[in-house]
Design a protein around this motif. Structure first.
Motif, PDB file in Angstrom:
ATOM      1  N   GLY A 207      35.029 -86.971 -64.378  1.00 31.36           N
ATOM      2  CA  GLY A 207      35.480 -88.273 -63.888  1.00 31.36           C
ATOM      3  C   GLY A 207      36.733 -88.166 -63.054  1.00 31.36           C
ATOM      4  O   GLY A 207      36.872 -88.829 -62.013  1.00 31.36           O
ATOM      5  N   ARG A 208      37.663 -87.295 -63.482  1.00 32.76           N
ATOM      6  CA  ARG A 208      38.901 -87.093 -62.709  1.00 32.76           C
ATOM      7  C   ARG A 208      38.591 -86.462 -61.358  1.00 32.76           C
ATOM      8  O   ARG A 208      39.151 -86.856 -60.327  1.00 32.76           O
ATOM      9  CB  ARG A 208      39.869 -86.202 -63.500  1.00 32.76           C
ATOM     10  CG  ARG A 208      41.145 -85.807 -62.733  1.00 32.76           C
ATOM     11  CD  ARG A 208      42.103 -86.967 -62.663  1.00 32.76           C
ATOM     12  NE  ARG A 208      43.207 -86.698 -61.759  1.00 32.76           N
ATOM     13  CZ  ARG A 208      44.360 -86.130 -62.106  1.00 32.76           C
ATOM     14  NH1 ARG A 208      44.546 -85.731 -63.358  1.00 32.76           N
ATOM     15  NH2 ARG A 208      45.325 -85.978 -61.235  1.00 32.76           N
ATOM     16  N   PHE A 264      30.445 -95.670 -59.024  1.00 32.76           N
ATOM     17  CA  PHE A 264      30.476 -96.248 -60.359  1.00 32.76           C
ATOM     18  C   PHE A 264      29.210 -95.888 -61.139  1.00 32.76           C
ATOM     19  O   PHE A 264      29.267 -95.517 -62.319  1.00 32.76           O
ATOM     20  CB  PHE A 264      30.625 -97.763 -60.245  1.00 32.76           C
ATOM     21  CG  PHE A 264      30.820 -98.470 -61.548  1.00 32.76           C
ATOM     22  CD1 PHE A 264      32.021 -98.407 -62.226  1.00 32.76           C
ATOM     23  CD2 PHE A 264      29.796 -99.227 -62.105  1.00 32.76           C
ATOM     24  CE1 PHE A 264      32.208 -99.066 -63.424  1.00 32.76           C
ATOM     25  CE2 PHE A 264      29.970 -99.889 -63.304  1.00 32.76           C
ATOM     26  CZ  PHE A 264      31.178 -99.809 -63.978  1.00 32.76           C
ATOM     27  N   VAL A 265      28.066 -95.965 -60.480  1.00 34.27           N
ATOM     28  CA  VAL A 265      26.791 -95.625 -61.123  1.00 34.27           C
ATOM     29  C   VAL A 265      26.761 -94.145 -61.482  1.00 34.27           C
ATOM     30  O   VAL A 265      26.240 -93.758 -62.540  1.00 34.27           O
ATOM     31  CB  VAL A 265      25.608 -96.007 -60.212  1.00 34.27           C
ATOM     32  CG1 VAL A 265      24.295 -95.458 -60.765  1.00 34.27           C
ATOM     33  CG2 VAL A 265      25.518 -97.517 -60.061  1.00 34.27           C
ATOM     34  N   PHE A 266      27.330 -93.295 -60.625  1.00 31.86           N
ATOM     35  CA  PHE A 266      27.405 -91.866 -60.915  1.00 31.86           C
ATOM     36  C   PHE A 266      28.128 -91.637 -62.240  1.00 31.86           C
ATOM     37  O   PHE A 266      27.663 -90.862 -63.096  1.00 31.86           O
ATOM     38  CB  PHE A 266      28.145 -91.153 -59.786  1.00 31.86           C
ATOM     39  CG  PHE A 266      27.248 -90.489 -58.793  1.00 31.86           C
ATOM     40  CD1 PHE A 266      27.198 -89.118 -58.664  1.00 31.86           C
ATOM     41  CD2 PHE A 266      26.434 -91.254 -57.973  1.00 31.86           C
ATOM     42  CE1 PHE A 266      26.369 -88.507 -57.735  1.00 31.86           C
ATOM     43  CE2 PHE A 266      25.604 -90.669 -57.047  1.00 31.86           C
ATOM     44  CZ  PHE A 266      25.562 -89.286 -56.916  1.00 31.86           C
ATOM     45  N   ILE A 267      29.272 -92.277 -62.404  1.00 32.90           N
ATOM     46  CA  ILE A 267      30.056 -92.104 -63.637  1.00 32.90           C
ATOM     47  C   ILE A 267      29.267 -92.608 -64.844  1.00 32.90           C
ATOM     48  O   ILE A 267      29.273 -91.978 -65.914  1.00 32.90           O
ATOM     49  CB  ILE A 267      31.403 -92.844 -63.517  1.00 32.90           C
ATOM     50  CG1 ILE A 267      32.234 -92.281 -62.352  1.00 32.90           C
ATOM     51  CG2 ILE A 267      32.186 -92.733 -64.816  1.00 32.90           C
ATOM     52  CD1 ILE A 267      32.614 -90.835 -62.505  1.00 32.90           C
ATOM     53  N   LEU A 268      28.585 -93.739 -64.701  1.00 25.01           N
ATOM     54  CA  LEU A 268      27.778 -94.269 -65.800  1.00 25.01           C
ATOM     55  C   LEU A 268      26.676 -93.295 -66.196  1.00 25.01           C
ATOM     56  O   LEU A 268      26.424 -93.067 -67.388  1.00 25.01           O
ATOM     57  CB  LEU A 268      27.162 -95.615 -65.403  1.00 25.01           C
ATOM     58  CG  LEU A 268      28.104 -96.815 -65.305  1.00 25.01           C
ATOM     59  CD1 LEU A 268      27.320 -98.055 -64.889  1.00 25.01           C
ATOM     60  CD2 LEU A 268      28.804 -97.069 -66.639  1.00 25.01           C
ATOM     61  N   ILE A 269      25.996 -92.711 -65.209  1.00 27.39           N
ATOM     62  CA  ILE A 269      24.921 -91.767 -65.490  1.00 27.39           C
ATOM     63  C   ILE A 269      25.453 -90.526 -66.208  1.00 27.39           C
ATOM     64  O   ILE A 269      24.850 -90.038 -67.171  1.00 27.39           O
ATOM     65  CB  ILE A 269      24.203 -91.367 -64.184  1.00 27.39           C
ATOM     66  CG1 ILE A 269      23.433 -92.565 -63.615  1.00 27.39           C
ATOM     67  CG2 ILE A 269      23.243 -90.200 -64.421  1.00 27.39           C
ATOM     68  CD1 ILE A 269      22.827 -92.310 -62.248  1.00 27.39           C
ATOM     69  N   ILE A 270      26.595 -90.025 -65.758  1.00 23.91           N
ATOM     70  CA  ILE A 270      27.190 -88.846 -66.386  1.00 23.91           C
ATOM     71  C   ILE A 270      27.535 -89.136 -67.843  1.00 23.91           C
ATOM     72  O   ILE A 270      27.213 -88.348 -68.744  1.00 23.91           O
ATOM     73  CB  ILE A 270      28.438 -88.400 -65.610  1.00 23.91           C
ATOM     74  CG1 ILE A 270      28.041 -87.851 -64.239  1.00 23.91           C
ATOM     75  CG2 ILE A 270      29.219 -87.341 -66.392  1.00 23.91           C
ATOM     76  CD1 ILE A 270      29.210 -87.617 -63.303  1.00 23.91           C
ATOM     77  N   ASN A 271      28.170 -90.284 -68.096  1.00 22.04           N
ATOM     78  CA  ASN A 271      28.543 -90.631 -69.470  1.00 22.04           C
ATOM     79  C   ASN A 271      27.314 -90.854 -70.348  1.00 22.04           C
ATOM     80  O   ASN A 271      27.289 -90.443 -71.514  1.00 22.04           O
ATOM     81  CB  ASN A 271      29.419 -91.885 -69.469  1.00 22.04           C
ATOM     82  CG  ASN A 271      30.856 -91.594 -69.092  1.00 22.04           C
ATOM     83  OD1 ASN A 271      31.639 -91.110 -69.896  1.00 22.04           O
ATOM     84  ND2 ASN A 271      31.211 -91.881 -67.858  1.00 22.04           N
ATOM     85  N   LEU A 272      26.282 -91.493 -69.786  1.00 22.42           N
ATOM     86  CA  LEU A 272      25.057 -91.718 -70.552  1.00 22.42           C
ATOM     87  C   LEU A 272      24.378 -90.399 -70.895  1.00 22.42           C
ATOM     88  O   LEU A 272      23.924 -90.200 -72.035  1.00 22.42           O
ATOM     89  CB  LEU A 272      24.105 -92.609 -69.751  1.00 22.42           C
ATOM     90  CG  LEU A 272      22.753 -92.917 -70.409  1.00 22.42           C
ATOM     91  CD1 LEU A 272      22.956 -93.656 -71.727  1.00 22.42           C
ATOM     92  CD2 LEU A 272      21.870 -93.731 -69.469  1.00 22.42           C
ATOM     93  N   ALA A 273      24.316 -89.483 -69.923  1.00 27.16           N
ATOM     94  CA  ALA A 273      23.684 -88.186 -70.165  1.00 27.16           C
ATOM     95  C   ALA A 273      24.411 -87.410 -71.258  1.00 27.16           C
ATOM     96  O   ALA A 273      23.782 -86.817 -72.146  1.00 27.16           O
ATOM     97  CB  ALA A 273      23.647 -87.376 -68.868  1.00 27.16           C
TER      98      ALA A 273
END
Length: 285
Positions: A207-208, A264-273
């Motif tokens: 994320g950073r 924003f969607v990229f970060i959501l996908i990473i956290n969900l995965a």
């Protein structure tokens, strides 16, 4: 009196939590309300997979910036994650007590340094060094990745060290009792037991890295084209937004907001995965 005080604190905690959720909800509403209509007007396929970003010609393809962000983040992780994990193991298991406060203070200081200072560091030191080593312009993907690797170190080190220290001591002692060496015990028993915490630290590092702006703008070359190698300039999504938002209007501005939606969607996908991976790992245990 005690009951009223407890109820009052309960409402304080509720308001704090509600404020946090409300802030995230407002950000989502702002991004999607401003970005999705622009995607629809441009065309979702043309916007996400178009390879030309020329606002003057009404061409708004962000695929080069998407690939630039992915490549820079990926290379920075390849460089930074092993260093961060080895450092966290050293601080948790090997660091002498006299030196530990100095190392901890240094890591904490790194996390507090503004990104623009990192950018100046890269511009003054890393870019000229890459100029000498390659004989070409040093503002490249590799330069940005090296700097981002340095920037994500304190985040991953701090979380990983905490996760390693939280592993019960008898895991390590039991491994030693079975005849394993200290190194084998750490890397075959303690680190796997701390896996969820280490992965959480890596996700924060991702994320950073993917959200970093100023440092990347200063040394990445800012060329809105498909990445052509480690020694070529790139432009990331965050850099694209910051560089053009100051003068963008109408559809151009909305396209930049839509770029923020993609990020924003990229970060959501990473956290969900990562959440799914942790859940699966916990289930297997």
């Amino acid at each position: 009196m005690k009951l009223n005080k407890e109820n009052g604190m309960k409402w304080v905690f509720f308001l704090a939590a509600f404020t946090s959720v409300l802030a995230v909800a407002l950000i989502c509403i702002f991004l999607f309300a401003g970005g999705v209509p622009a995607m629809a007007e441009i065309g979702f396929g043309d916007f996400l997979f178009g390879q030309k970003w020329k606002p003057g010609n009404n061409l708004y393809g962000i695929f080069p910036m998407i690939m630039g962000s992915i490549c820079v983040t990926g290379v920075s992780l390849l460089i930074g994650v092993p260093i961060a994990i080895f450092t966290s193991v050293f601080m948790a298991a090997y660091c002498p007590k006299k030196i530990y406060p100095i190392c901890q203070a240094a890591v904490n200081l790194m996390s507090g340094v503004p990104s623009v200072v990192y950018g100046f560091f890269g511009l003054v030191l890393i870019v000229p060094l890459m100029n000498v080593m390659t004989g070409k312009d040093g503002s490249t993907m590799l330069t940005a990745s090296i700097l981002l690797a340095i920037m994500i170190l304190p985040t991953i080190i701090g979380v990983s060290e905490t996760a390693i220290r939280s592993v019960p001591e008898h895991y390590y002692e039991g491994s030693l009792a079975l005849g394993a060496t200290k190194e084998r015990s750490l890397f075959s028993v303690v680190l796997p037991a701390a896996r969820s915490g280490v992965i959480a630290g890596i996700v924060l590092g991702i994320g950073r890295a993917i959200g970093e702006t100023m440092a990347v703008i200063m040394i990445a070359g800012n060329q809105p084209r498909m990445p052509k190698g480690l020694f070529k300039g790139v432009r990331t999504m965050t850099a694209n937004i910051v560089l053009e938002m100051g003068y963008a209007t109408d559809l151009h501005r909305e396209a930049l907001i839509a770029t923020g939606v993609v990020l924003f969607v990229f970060i959501l996908i990473i956290n969900l995965a990562v959440s799914l991976l942790n859940r699966r790992a916990n289930h297997e245990q």
